[in-house]
Design an enzyme around this catalytic site. Structure first.
Site, PDB file in Angstrom:
ATOM      1  N   SER A 239       1.195  -1.150   0.008  1.00  0.00           N
ATOM      2  CA  SER A 239      -0.156   0.078   0.003  1.00  0.00           C
ATOM      3  C   SER A 239       0.679   1.241   0.142  1.00  0.00           C
ATOM      4  CB  SER A 239      -1.006   0.250   1.315  1.00  0.00           C
ATOM      5  OG  SER A 239      -1.435   0.770   1.309  1.00  0.00           O
TER       6      SER A 239
ATOM      7  N   LYS B  42      -5.698   3.604  -2.622  1.00  0.00           N
ATOM      8  CA  LYS B  42      -4.608   2.798  -2.251  1.00  0.00           C
ATOM      9  C   LYS B  42      -5.783   2.672  -0.468  1.00  0.00           C
ATOM     10  CE  LYS B  42      -0.199   2.229  -3.426  1.00  0.00           C
ATOM     11  NZ  LYS B  42      -0.020   0.385  -3.964  1.00  0.00           N
TER      12      LYS B  42
END
Ligand code: COA
Length: 265
Positions: A143, A161
């Site tokens: 991420s 994300k």
């Protein structure tokens, strides 16, 4: 690498593993004895990455796919299980980014990043499940701080994300009963990467980023790779659904730090 894990007999497949942080992760698993597959969009770059891992004594294969293409992702899995058998560790790390204000971004620009980061993560995990060594497999999504910190010039990445981390948490619930762990790793500002070059292209911006990180330095690919070695190992056997920053405290510092530095303040 500052830590020691034994990955002999384990197979690791890393989407986006042909450069930057993800290549560092691939090198770390290979150095610990794993058979590693790296996947990228560019065949030449993928072969260079494979050779770099092999030059250090690692066992590596390379594949080409754009994670936006579900069929291409599926073909990678078929090839990897032919080459190496089932997957013990799956890393979904392919990402796209460019700095632009929302008003300077076309719908297609926003869509491109969401399709690479968010839809691509779904493709990689959705197509990958049947090739995982179940029970026991460990899945990691790479991420970004943008999942947690609202950042100017990053509306596309922030949205994508944040979605990736919710996929992590949702699939940890869905796949936990089958013995598959799913976690996110959030790399902070990592020196020498294409992402950092795009987000902090000047020395002034680099200095601002370093000052904004509580540990007062940019990270190294090995800072992130070591966390991935932990998450893939038996030491993390009871860890799932976690969003784990390897970022020197950057996410904890929040918008007081990285968000404004990306604007050059
Ligand atoms: N500012 C505004 N819009 C931009 C842009 C920028 N700096 N860079 C690309 N875009 C827009 C393009 O204009 C295009 O939109 P349009 O068709 O309306 O003009 C859209 O984004 C897609 O661009 P394109 O280059 O065709 O897409 P791509 O699929 O080849 O590339 C990107 C995807 C845009 C994410 C590209 O930056 C990329 O390939 N990144 C991969 C590497 C990377 O980002 N690494 C860092 C990871 S953190």
């Amino acid at each position: 690498m500052n830590v020691s894990f034994d990955y002999n007999g384990k197979n690791v497949l890393i989407f986006g593993g042909t450069s930057g942080i993800n290549l560092g992760i691939a090198e770390a698993y290979a150095a610990c004895g794993a058979i590693v597959g790296v996947v990228g969009r560019n065949a030449e770059k993928a072969e260079v990455a494979r050779e770099a891992i092999a030059a250090h004594g690692g066992k590596a294969f390379c594949y080409t796919a754009d994670v936006r293409d579900f069929e291409a992702v599926t073909e990678v899995y078929k090839a990897f299980v032919r080459d190496a058998d089932k997957i013990d560790i799956l890393v979904s790390g392919a990402a796209g980014n460019f700095p632009a204000p929302a008003l300077g971004m076309s719908p297609n620009g926003f869509k491109s990043v969401v399709e690479i980061d968010l839809l691509g993560t779904f493709h990689v995990l959705r197509a990958g499940f049947e090739y995982l060594n179940v029970p026991g497999a460990s899945v990691m999504n790479i991420s970004a701080p943008q999942a947690m910190i609202a950042m100017p010039l990053q509306s596309h990445v922030c949205a994508a994300k944040a979605g990736v981390d919710m996929i992590t948490r949702t699939l940890a619930i869905e796949w936990g009963p089958m013995g598959v762990r799913v976690n996110s790793v959030i790399p902070g500002p990592i020196d020498g990467t294409e992402g950092m070059a795009r987000l902090a292209p000047t020395q002034k911006m680099r200095d601002a980023v370093e000052k904004a990180v509580p540990l007062q330095r940019m990270g190294l690919p090995s800072d992130v790779a070591d966390v991935c070695l932990f998450l893939g190992s038996d030491a993390a056997r009871y860890v799932t659904g976690v969003i784990l920053p390897a970022d020197g405290g950057a996410v904890a510092a929040g918008s007081a730090g990285m968000g404004m530095s990306s604007m050059g303040h």
